[in-house]
Enzyme design. Structure first.
Site, mmCIF file in Angstrom:
data_model
loop_
_atom_site.group_PDB
_atom_site.id
_atom_site.type_symbol
_atom_site.label_atom_id
_atom_site.label_comp_id
_atom_site.label_asym_id
_atom_site.label_seq_id
_atom_site.Cartn_x
_atom_site.Cartn_y
_atom_site.Cartn_z
ATOM 1 N N HIS A 92 0.791 -1.238 0.000
ATOM 2 C CA HIS A 92 0.000 0.000 0.000
ATOM 3 C C HIS A 92 0.822 1.286 0.000
ATOM 4 C CE1 HIS A 92 -2.491 -3.220 1.754
ATOM 5 N NE2 HIS A 92 -3.389 -2.707 0.952
ATOM 6 N N GLY A 127 -5.644 11.464 9.116
ATOM 7 C CA GLY A 127 -6.541 10.542 8.428
ATOM 8 C C GLY A 127 -6.688 10.914 6.961
ATOM 9 N N ARG A 154 -4.991 16.472 3.858
ATOM 10 C CA ARG A 154 -4.411 17.193 4.996
ATOM 11 C C ARG A 154 -2.917 16.870 5.106
ATOM 12 N NH1 ARG A 154 -8.036 16.744 9.840
ATOM 13 N NH2 ARG A 154 -9.436 17.833 8.433
ATOM 14 N N ARG A 195 -3.409 4.342 -4.168
ATOM 15 C CA ARG A 195 -4.810 4.524 -3.747
ATOM 16 C C ARG A 195 -5.130 5.959 -3.329
ATOM 17 N NH1 ARG A 195 -7.709 -0.554 -1.793
ATOM 18 N NH2 ARG A 195 -6.463 -2.190 -2.704
ATOM 19 N N ARG A 199 -0.332 10.403 15.381
ATOM 20 C CA ARG A 199 -1.568 10.711 14.675
ATOM 21 C C ARG A 199 -1.901 12.181 14.891
ATOM 22 N NH1 ARG A 199 -6.506 10.676 12.815
ATOM 23 N NH2 ARG A 199 -8.280 11.064 14.168
ATOM 24 N N ILE A 200 -2.240 12.868 13.809
ATOM 25 C CA ILE A 200 -2.781 14.220 13.905
ATOM 26 C C ILE A 200 -4.152 14.151 13.241
ATOM 27 C CG2 ILE A 200 -0.626 15.567 14.072
ATOM 28 C CD1 ILE A 200 -0.675 15.898 11.030
ATOM 29 N N GLY A 201 -5.168 14.591 13.957
ATOM 30 C CA GLY A 201 -6.494 14.452 13.357
ATOM 31 C C GLY A 201 -7.544 15.201 14.144
ATOM 32 N N SER A 202 -8.768 15.029 13.720
ATOM 33 C CA SER A 202 -9.862 15.716 14.398
ATOM 34 C C SER A 202 -10.600 14.726 15.300
ATOM 35 C CB SER A 202 -10.823 16.316 13.369
ATOM 36 O OG SER A 202 -11.299 15.296 12.525
ATOM 37 N N GLU A 228 -24.965 4.033 16.332
ATOM 38 C CA GLU A 228 -26.329 3.544 16.574
ATOM 39 C C GLU A 228 -26.525 3.186 18.044
ATOM 40 O OE1 GLU A 228 -28.836 3.305 14.489
ATOM 41 O OE2 GLU A 228 -27.856 3.652 12.556
ATOM 42 N N GLU A 263 -12.701 9.656 18.339
ATOM 43 C CA GLU A 263 -12.169 9.621 16.973
ATOM 44 C C GLU A 263 -12.151 8.154 16.563
ATOM 45 O OE1 GLU A 263 -8.068 8.755 16.693
ATOM 46 O OE2 GLU A 263 -9.312 7.536 18.063
ATOM 47 N N MET A 264 -11.369 7.772 15.557
ATOM 48 C CA MET A 264 -11.538 6.416 15.042
ATOM 49 C C MET A 264 -10.232 5.672 14.746
ATOM 50 S SD MET A 264 -14.819 7.135 12.546
ATOM 51 C CE MET A 264 -15.021 5.412 12.153
ATOM 52 N N GLU A 265 -9.098 6.134 15.262
ATOM 53 C CA GLU A 265 -7.813 5.518 14.870
ATOM 54 C C GLU A 265 -6.813 5.258 15.993
ATOM 55 O OE1 GLU A 265 -8.993 8.377 13.370
ATOM 56 O OE2 GLU A 265 -9.742 7.492 11.517
ATOM 57 N N SER A 281 -13.070 19.148 16.457
ATOM 58 C CA SER A 281 -13.685 19.750 15.260
ATOM 59 C C SER A 281 -15.198 19.858 15.407
ATOM 60 C CB SER A 281 -13.362 18.914 14.023
ATOM 61 O OG SER A 281 -13.900 17.615 14.173
ATOM 62 N N ASP A 282 -15.759 19.077 16.313
ATOM 63 C CA ASP A 282 -17.205 19.132 16.536
ATOM 64 C C ASP A 282 -17.469 18.670 17.962
ATOM 65 O OD1 ASP A 282 -16.505 16.583 14.653
ATOM 66 O OD2 ASP A 282 -17.859 15.985 16.252
ATOM 67 N N ARG A 300 -10.557 25.997 10.190
ATOM 68 C CA ARG A 300 -9.916 24.691 10.359
ATOM 69 C C ARG A 300 -8.409 24.763 10.218
ATOM 70 N NH1 ARG A 300 -13.294 19.603 9.708
ATOM 71 N NH2 ARG A 300 -15.276 20.415 10.375
HETATM 72 N N1 HPA Z 1 -17.004 10.660 15.860
HETATM 73 C C1 HPA Z 1 -15.997 9.906 15.406
HETATM 74 N N2 HPA Z 1 -14.913 10.424 14.865
HETATM 75 C C2 HPA Z 1 -14.827 11.756 14.776
HETATM 76 C C3 HPA Z 1 -15.841 12.586 15.223
HETATM 77 C C4 HPA Z 1 -16.978 11.998 15.793
HETATM 78 O O1 HPA Z 1 -17.919 12.692 16.225
HETATM 79 N N3 HPA Z 1 -15.471 13.864 14.974
HETATM 80 C C5 HPA Z 1 -14.262 13.815 14.393
HETATM 81 N N4 HPA Z 1 -13.865 12.535 14.274
#
Ligand code: HPA
Length: 234
Positions: free
Chosen positions: A4, A20, A24, A43, A87-90, A162, A179-181, A203-204, A217
């Site tokens: 990859h 991610g 960015r 990819r 990792r740098i991310g939101s 959910e 976050e997810m990582e 970010s939120d 941002r």
């Molecule tokens: N959930 C999961 N990952 C995220 C979120 C979230 O609300 N905001 C930024 N990354």
């Protein structure tokens, strides 16, 4: 070259920042690195290598979610000998005192599942950051005056959740953001004796519904990139 990552072995630095979003990665490389060169576009998961204050750095996109990050982190570690992965991310804020634009330095990352769950079986392993990187990132953030929180985060497998009860339990137990990582990055680094950290920008916000306006941002994400770079070479 790996399955990859198309870079030649010497084109990846021992220090790798992992956003991610591949765009960015390009923005951070163009903004913060000198002599940034595109080293991967397999990819569309862009990776760049350049220097920051004379230190070689790669900024390689990880994609979204732990299965995607696991592919890139495994190949960076095993085939390119990456030693420091940040990792740098939101992330989404989960506590009332955590505001939009704040930075979170993730000490631990909780999950219900990760690509490593299969090997841990009944064990509830606690993925945690490298302490030296964590302490250096906190010092860098304080020196910049960036509003920063240090603590646990939640690495979720889903953006569209959910099971609101899972978020509720995380909030109840003081988790700062979602976050997810990060959890899989911390687990892989521990397994291969490398250093890992996640520096995140809120970010939120899950409770207030606020979200960072698009025009804000870049500046907010810029603080996070510089904190990560300062931590890597402290
Ligand atoms: N959930 C999961 N990952 C995220 C979120 C979230 O609300 N905001 C930024 N990354």
């Amino acid at each position: 070259m790996t399955v990859h990552i198309g870079a030649k072995p010497d084109q990846i630095a021992q220090t790798v920042l992992m956003p991610g979003d591949p765009y960015r990665a390009r923005w951070a490389a163009e903004t913060f690195l000198e002599g940034a060169e595109l080293v991967n576009e397999v990819r569309g998961m862009l990776g760049f290598t350049g220097t920051w204050k004379g230190n070689r750095v790669t900024i390689q996109g990880s994609g979204m979610g732990m299965p995607s990050l696991s592919i890139y982190a495994n190949e960076l570690i095993r085939d390119y000998d990456a030693q420091t992965l940040i990792r740098i991310g939101s992330c989404g804020g989960m506590q009332p005192h955590v505001g939009i634009r704040d930075v979170i330095v993730a000490m631990t990352a909780s999950t219900i599942t990760s690509p490593s769950s299969g090997i841990f079986r009944e064990m509830n392993y606690a993925p945690c950051a490298d302490y030296g990187l964590l302490a250096a990132a906190v010092r860098a953030a304080e020196a910049r005056g960036t509003k920063t929180h240090v603590g646990g985060i939640y690495s979720s497998d889903v953006f569209y959740a959910e099971r609101p009860d899972l978020d509720e339990q995380m909030v109840r137990h003081g988790i700062l953001g979602v976050e997810m990582e990060a959890a899989e990055l911390y687990t892989l680094a521990a397994r291969h004796k490398r250093r890992a950290l996640a520096v995140l920008t809120v970010s939120d916000h899950l409770q207030t519904g606020e979200a960072l306006p698009a025009e804000d941002r870049e500046k907010s994400f810029g603080d996070m990139v510089e904190i990560a770079l300062e931590a890597a070479f402290a």
